[in-house]
Design an enzyme around this catalytic site. Sequence first.
Site, mmCIF file in Angstrom:
data_model
loop_
_atom_site.group_PDB
_atom_site.id
_atom_site.type_symbol
_atom_site.label_atom_id
_atom_site.label_comp_id
_atom_site.label_asym_id
_atom_site.label_seq_id
_atom_site.Cartn_x
_atom_site.Cartn_y
_atom_site.Cartn_z
ATOM 1 C CG HIS A 151 5.264 57.982 54.926
ATOM 2 N ND1 HIS A 151 3.988 58.450 55.123
ATOM 3 C CD2 HIS A 151 5.142 56.859 54.190
ATOM 4 C CE1 HIS A 151 3.127 57.647 54.516
ATOM 5 N NE2 HIS A 151 3.808 56.664 53.942
ATOM 6 C CE LYS A 169 13.085 36.854 64.442
ATOM 7 N NZ LYS A 169 12.335 35.999 63.545
ATOM 8 C CE1 TYR A 196 9.774 39.291 63.299
ATOM 9 C CE2 TYR A 196 9.586 37.603 64.988
ATOM 10 C CZ TYR A 196 9.621 37.968 63.661
ATOM 11 O OH TYR A 196 9.510 37.006 62.693
ATOM 12 C CD GLU A 218 14.252 33.216 54.919
ATOM 13 O OE1 GLU A 218 14.871 32.810 55.918
ATOM 14 O OE2 GLU A 218 14.035 34.417 54.687
ATOM 15 C CG LEU A 257 16.105 36.088 59.868
ATOM 16 C CD1 LEU A 257 16.154 37.608 59.993
ATOM 17 C CD2 LEU A 257 15.068 35.522 60.815
ATOM 18 N NE ARG A 274 -0.403 56.259 58.736
ATOM 19 C CZ ARG A 274 -0.062 56.463 57.467
ATOM 20 N NH1 ARG A 274 -0.002 57.685 56.990
ATOM 21 N NH2 ARG A 274 0.212 55.440 56.674
HETATM 22 C C1 LIG Z 1 11.823 34.127 57.589
HETATM 23 C C2 LIG Z 1 12.548 33.377 58.652
HETATM 24 N N1 LIG Z 1 13.639 32.668 58.325
HETATM 25 C C3 LIG Z 1 14.322 31.965 59.249
HETATM 26 C C4 LIG Z 1 13.913 31.933 60.579
HETATM 27 C C5 LIG Z 1 14.696 31.125 61.576
HETATM 28 O O1 LIG Z 1 15.428 31.965 62.414
HETATM 29 P P1 LIG Z 1 15.901 31.497 63.852
HETATM 30 O O2 LIG Z 1 16.638 30.214 63.676
HETATM 31 O O3 LIG Z 1 16.774 32.612 64.321
HETATM 32 O O4 LIG Z 1 14.671 31.328 64.689
HETATM 33 C C6 LIG Z 1 12.791 32.669 60.966
HETATM 34 C C7 LIG Z 1 12.369 32.680 62.360
HETATM 35 O O5 LIG Z 1 11.522 33.422 62.766
HETATM 36 C C8 LIG Z 1 12.084 33.407 59.983
HETATM 37 O O6 LIG Z 1 10.998 34.128 60.299
#
Ligand SMILES: Cc1ncc(COP(=O)(O)O)c(C=O)c1O
Length: 286
Positions: A102, A148, A33, A181, A205, A100
Site C-alpha cells: 500500500h 481527477k 487522468y 455534479e 471536480l 504490490r
Molecule cells: C465528475 C466530473 N465532473 C465534471 C467533469 C467536467 O470536467 P471538464 O469540463 O474539465 O471536462 C468531469 C469530466 O470528466 C467529471 O468526470
Amino acid sequence: MSRIAYVNGAYVPHRQGAVSIEDRGYQFSDGVYEVICLFKGKLIDAGPHLDRLDRSLAELSIPNPYSRAALMTIIHETIRRNRLSDGLVYLQMTRGTAPRDHQFPEDTRPALVVTARYFDFDQAAIKAAEGMKAITYPDIRWARRDIKSVSLLPNILAKQAAVEKGAYEAIMTMPNGLVTEGCSTNFWIVDQTGLRTHPVCPDILNGITRSRIIEIAKKEGVPLNESPFTVEEARQAREAFTSSSVRAVQPILTLDDHPIGSGLVGPITTKIFQSYQRFLKTGVVS
Ligand SMILES: Cc1ncc(COP(=O)(O)O)c(C=O)c1O
C-alpha cells in the site's frame, strides 16, 4: 489506419499497448487522468487541463517527471501519428510499477499513457442541441472529488444506472439532498437567482468547461450563483444543463422523468450552448 498509443516512452500500435500487472493504477487506482479535446486541429484548453493534471498529481504526491513542453510534444506526436484533426486525447499518469504494497514505493518512475481517438464534435453538437434526459443517483464517491483520479467506480455505476433508464447522465446527490455534479459532468440550473452551479470545493471536480462557462456568463451578463442546491430545486428549475470537455454544453430536459421548466431547451441554456460552440471554433470567449 491502425491507432497508435504512447506508453511509457514508446509509440506502439494501440492494441499492443500494455502496462505491467503491478502498475499501481491497475492495482490501486493510484493515478490521475485528463481528457483534452482536439477540435479542427486545435487542442482546447490544453494549458488548464495540464495545470489540473499537475494539481491532481501534487495532491497525491506523485512527482511528474515530464516537463510541460515534453508532455505537449508527446500529445502532438500522438495526434500526428493517429492523423487526427477532431478527437479526444486521453492522458493517464500513475505512480508507476512496484511490488504490490500500500505505501508509496521508493524510486519508482510514474507511468504515462497517452491515447487519441476520433470524435465527431459536429454530430455530438447536433444531437446535444435536442436536449437529453438525466436521472438522480446517490453520490457515493470519496471526499476528494476535486482530484481527477482514475478511481471511477461510483461514477460508472451511476452512468450505468442512467443508461439503463435511457438517460444521458446521472446527477449525483448527497444524503442531505444537495446536488453535487453529474457523474462525468458539472451540473447547472437556471432559477430565479440566475445561472447556478455547485461552488468549487473538494465535493466536485473543478471542470475546465465550467470555468469557460463562468467566463461566458460574465460576458453575456447572465447572473451567476455558485451555491449548492437541492434535487427539489433542480426539479423546480427553469432550465438545466451539464458541461464537460467531451460533451460541451448539454441541455437537460427531464430529471427523473420530471420536465424541467417548459421541458424544452431554454433561452439561457441556448445562449451558453451557442457561445461555447463559438469558443470552440475561435478559441476565445466573445
Ligand atoms: C465528475 C466530473 N465532473 C465534471 C467533469 C467536467 O470536467 P471538464 O469540463 O474539465 O471536462 C468531469 C469530466 O470528466 C467529471 O468526470
